[in-house]
Design a protein around this motif. Structure first.
Motif, PDB file in Angstrom:
ATOM      1  N   TYR A  31       0.823  -1.203   0.000  1.00  0.00           N
ATOM      2  CA  TYR A  31       0.000   0.000   0.000  1.00  0.00           C
ATOM      3  C   TYR A  31       0.860   1.257   0.000  1.00  0.00           C
ATOM      4  N   SER A  32       1.922   1.258   0.789  1.00  0.00           N
ATOM      5  CA  SER A  32       2.757   2.451   0.933  1.00  0.00           C
ATOM      6  C   SER A  32       3.497   2.785  -0.353  1.00  0.00           C
ATOM      7  N   ILE A  33       3.927   1.771  -1.088  1.00  0.00           N
ATOM      8  CA  ILE A  33       4.596   2.021  -2.373  1.00  0.00           C
ATOM      9  C   ILE A  33       3.622   2.707  -3.338  1.00  0.00           C
ATOM     10  N   GLY A  34       2.425   2.154  -3.456  1.00  0.00           N
ATOM     11  CA  GLY A  34       1.428   2.745  -4.343  1.00  0.00           C
ATOM     12  C   GLY A  34       1.055   4.148  -3.912  1.00  0.00           C
ATOM     13  N   ARG A  35       0.861   4.333  -2.618  1.00  0.00           N
ATOM     14  CA  ARG A  35       0.454   5.649  -2.116  1.00  0.00           C
ATOM     15  C   ARG A  35       1.538   6.688  -2.352  1.00  0.00           C
ATOM     16  N   PHE A  36       2.798   6.298  -2.223  1.00  0.00           N
ATOM     17  CA  PHE A  36       3.902   7.236  -2.434  1.00  0.00           C
ATOM     18  C   PHE A  36       3.851   7.818  -3.845  1.00  0.00           C
ATOM     19  N   PHE A  37       3.683   6.945  -4.839  1.00  0.00           N
ATOM     20  CA  PHE A  37       3.697   7.421  -6.223  1.00  0.00           C
ATOM     21  C   PHE A  37       2.412   8.154  -6.598  1.00  0.00           C
ATOM     22  N   VAL A  38       1.270   7.670  -6.134  1.00  0.00           N
ATOM     23  CA  VAL A  38       0.001   8.340  -6.429  1.00  0.00           C
ATOM     24  C   VAL A  38      -0.024   9.726  -5.787  1.00  0.00           C
ATOM     25  N   GLU A  39       0.498   9.817  -4.571  1.00  0.00           N
ATOM     26  CA  GLU A  39       0.495  11.093  -3.858  1.00  0.00           C
ATOM     27  C   GLU A  39       1.267  12.159  -4.622  1.00  0.00           C
ATOM     28  N   GLY A  40       2.298  11.729  -5.358  1.00  0.00           N
ATOM     29  CA  GLY A  40       3.085  12.671  -6.134  1.00  0.00           C
ATOM     30  C   GLY A  40       2.303  13.331  -7.246  1.00  0.00           C
ATOM     31  N   LEU A  41       1.164  12.753  -7.634  1.00  0.00           N
ATOM     32  CA  LEU A  41       0.328  13.309  -8.698  1.00  0.00           C
ATOM     33  C   LEU A  41      -0.785  14.199  -8.164  1.00  0.00           C
ATOM     34  N   ARG A  42      -1.066  14.096  -6.865  1.00  0.00           N
ATOM     35  CA  ARG A  42      -2.212  14.795  -6.311  1.00  0.00           C
ATOM     36  C   ARG A  42      -1.952  16.276  -6.088  1.00  0.00           C
ATOM     37  N   THR A  43      -3.031  17.035  -6.074  1.00  0.00           N
ATOM     38  CA  THR A  43      -2.931  18.487  -5.874  1.00  0.00           C
ATOM     39  C   THR A  43      -3.476  18.918  -4.520  1.00  0.00           C
ATOM     40  N   VAL A  96       5.964  11.132   3.071  1.00  0.00           N
ATOM     41  CA  VAL A  96       6.879  10.927   4.194  1.00  0.00           C
ATOM     42  C   VAL A  96       6.438   9.724   5.015  1.00  0.00           C
ATOM     43  N   MET A  97       5.139   9.650   5.308  1.00  0.00           N
ATOM     44  CA  MET A  97       4.612   8.525   6.080  1.00  0.00           C
ATOM     45  C   MET A  97       4.796   7.208   5.345  1.00  0.00           C
ATOM     46  N   SER A  98       4.609   7.221   4.033  1.00  0.00           N
ATOM     47  CA  SER A  98       4.778   5.997   3.251  1.00  0.00           C
ATOM     48  C   SER A  98       6.210   5.474   3.354  1.00  0.00           C
ATOM     49  N   LEU A  99       7.182   6.376   3.246  1.00  0.00           N
ATOM     50  CA  LEU A  99       8.579   5.964   3.361  1.00  0.00           C
ATOM     51  C   LEU A  99       8.890   5.436   4.756  1.00  0.00           C
ATOM     52  N   ILE A 100       8.333   6.081   5.768  1.00  0.00           N
ATOM     53  CA  ILE A 100       8.538   5.621   7.148  1.00  0.00           C
ATOM     54  C   ILE A 100       7.945   4.236   7.337  1.00  0.00           C
ATOM     55  N   TRP A 101       6.719   4.028   6.808  1.00  0.00           N
ATOM     56  CA  TRP A 101       6.051   2.745   6.991  1.00  0.00           C
ATOM     57  C   TRP A 101       6.759   1.627   6.237  1.00  0.00           C
ATOM     58  N   ILE A 102       7.242   1.921   5.039  1.00  0.00           N
ATOM     59  CA  ILE A 102       7.976   0.907   4.288  1.00  0.00           C
ATOM     60  C   ILE A 102       9.246   0.517   5.042  1.00  0.00           C
ATOM     61  N   SER A 103       9.979   1.503   5.498  1.00  0.00           N
ATOM     62  CA  SER A 103      11.216   1.239   6.232  1.00  0.00           C
ATOM     63  C   SER A 103      10.938   0.448   7.501  1.00  0.00           C
ATOM     64  N   LEU A 126      -1.889  16.729   1.984  1.00  0.00           N
ATOM     65  CA  LEU A 126      -1.561  17.358   3.251  1.00  0.00           C
ATOM     66  C   LEU A 126      -0.059  17.629   3.275  1.00  0.00           C
ATOM     67  N   ILE A 127       0.322  18.793   3.752  1.00  0.00           N
ATOM     68  CA  ILE A 127       1.721  19.213   3.735  1.00  0.00           C
ATOM     69  C   ILE A 127       2.249  19.320   5.170  1.00  0.00           C
ATOM     70  N   VAL A 128       3.489  18.871   5.367  1.00  0.00           N
ATOM     71  CA  VAL A 128       4.126  19.053   6.670  1.00  0.00           C
ATOM     72  C   VAL A 128       4.259  20.550   6.918  1.00  0.00           C
ATOM     73  N   TRP A 129       3.917  20.988   8.108  1.00  0.00           N
ATOM     74  CA  TRP A 129       3.862  22.414   8.420  1.00  0.00           C
ATOM     75  C   TRP A 129       5.109  23.162   7.952  1.00  0.00           C
ATOM     76  N   ASP A 130       4.877  24.271   7.263  1.00  0.00           N
ATOM     77  CA  ASP A 130       5.942  25.202   6.848  1.00  0.00           C
ATOM     78  C   ASP A 130       7.012  24.545   5.983  1.00  0.00           C
ATOM     79  N   THR A 131       6.653  23.488   5.256  1.00  0.00           N
ATOM     80  CA  THR A 131       7.584  22.839   4.325  1.00  0.00           C
ATOM     81  C   THR A 131       6.826  22.536   3.050  1.00  0.00           C
ATOM     82  N   SER A 132       7.521  21.986   2.081  1.00  0.00           N
ATOM     83  CA  SER A 132       6.864  21.562   0.841  1.00  0.00           C
ATOM     84  C   SER A 132       6.729  20.035   0.802  1.00  0.00           C
ATOM     85  N   LEU A 133       7.009  19.373   1.939  1.00  0.00           N
ATOM     86  CA  LEU A 133       6.946  17.906   1.985  1.00  0.00           C
ATOM     87  C   LEU A 133       5.501  17.430   2.068  1.00  0.00           C
TER      88      LEU A 133
END
Length: 271
Positions: free
Chosen positions: A215-227, A242-249, A230-237
């Motif tokens: 799920y996290s692999i798919g969500r990571f790539f799909v999220e990159g297409l979305r407009t 970020v959560m997908s990478l954490i969960w995969i790891s 949700l953004i980490v406060w005061d960043t462009s992340l």
């Protein structure tokens, strides 16, 4: 000349003062089909028939609450000025990562209370969770949300999509990537893989960890297409990436650790 395309009605039924939205119905359908699937499997794995009914009765409200709180926390600039909107979940705005965190914590506490292996419980539930997610994304479709960036109608037609999907992706004069569909199809594929892996008799816990990774692999790539990420406060992340990478790891580390520490001796098909 701008096209006139009428979006699908978000309201499924109105009964006097009660309004029933497709969003809620579709989420409910995903939950019910997931429950049906997990109850069937839990009986095969030697658990009491009502085990997952009891889990769901607790997990669903906890998951919805956590999903909403998670979303509101990362959109606080809006909700602090519109507190009346905080409970308006029928308008969309629930974060799946929040729901999953709430569900997993519920399963952990429930398993300890009932004396059931947490890993056995979540292994059995993994395909059902993903099935619910696959179906639930169609609620976003009805709300015309969770879509990607602008595309042309020719692009959407090249994907051989039916007109009702293409037309619903026409929002305020622009066509958009149907990212809800990409994630839904990825999740349905994951359900098939997980059902197959049940027969492969993986070590206990590894079916669930496979779900997390898939799920996290798919969500990571799909999220990159979305407009609407949700953004980490005061960043462009993008928080979901970020959560997908954490969960995969985390899933990979837990998988390796459990194998090396001898904590995964039992297999899925063992009682």
């Amino acid at each position: 000349m701008e096209q006139t395309i009428q979006p699908l009605d978000r309201v499924a039924l109105e009964l006097g003062p009660i309004t029933i939205y497709w969003y809620g119905l579709i989420i409910g359908l995903g939950a019910m089909l997931g429950l049906w699937l997990v109850v069937r499997e839990s009986e095969r794995r030697g658990l009491a028939k009502d085990t997952f009914v009891d889990v769901v009765m607790i997990a669903v409200p906890v998951a919805i609450l956590c999903a909403r709180l998670y979303y509101v926390a990362f959109e606080w600039d809006f909700y602090k000025d519109n507190p009346g909107k905080i409970l308006a979940v029928w308008e969309g705005g629930i974060a799946i990562h929040g729901a999953l965190i709430g569900s997993f914590l519920t399963a952990l506490i429930f398993s300890k209370k009932r004396g059931i292996s947490f890993w056995k419980l979540v292994d059995i539930a993994a395909p059902s969770i993903l099935l619910g997610q696959a179906i639930g994304r169609w609620g976003n479709f009805m709300n015309q949300e969770a879509h990607g960036g602008p595309v042309t109608r020719d692009f959407l037609e090249s994907l051989m999509l039916p007109d009702f999907i293409i037309n619903q992706m026409y929002i305020d004069g622009t066509y958009y990537h149907p990212t809800f569909l990409y994630e839904s199809l990825w999740s349905f594929a994951g359900v098939i893989i997980l059902l197959y892996l049940r027969r492969a008799n993986l070590h206990r816990g590894e079916l669930f960890l496979t779900y997390i990774i898939w799920y996290s692999i798919g969500r990571f790539f799909v999220e990159g297409l979305r407009t609407d990420s949700l953004i980490v406060w005061d960043t462009s992340l993008r928080i979901a990436q970020v959560m997908s990478l954490i969960w995969i790891s985390a899933a990979v580390i837990i998988w390796i650790y459990r194998r090396k520490a001898g904590l995964a001796e039992k297999r899925y098909l063992e009682s």
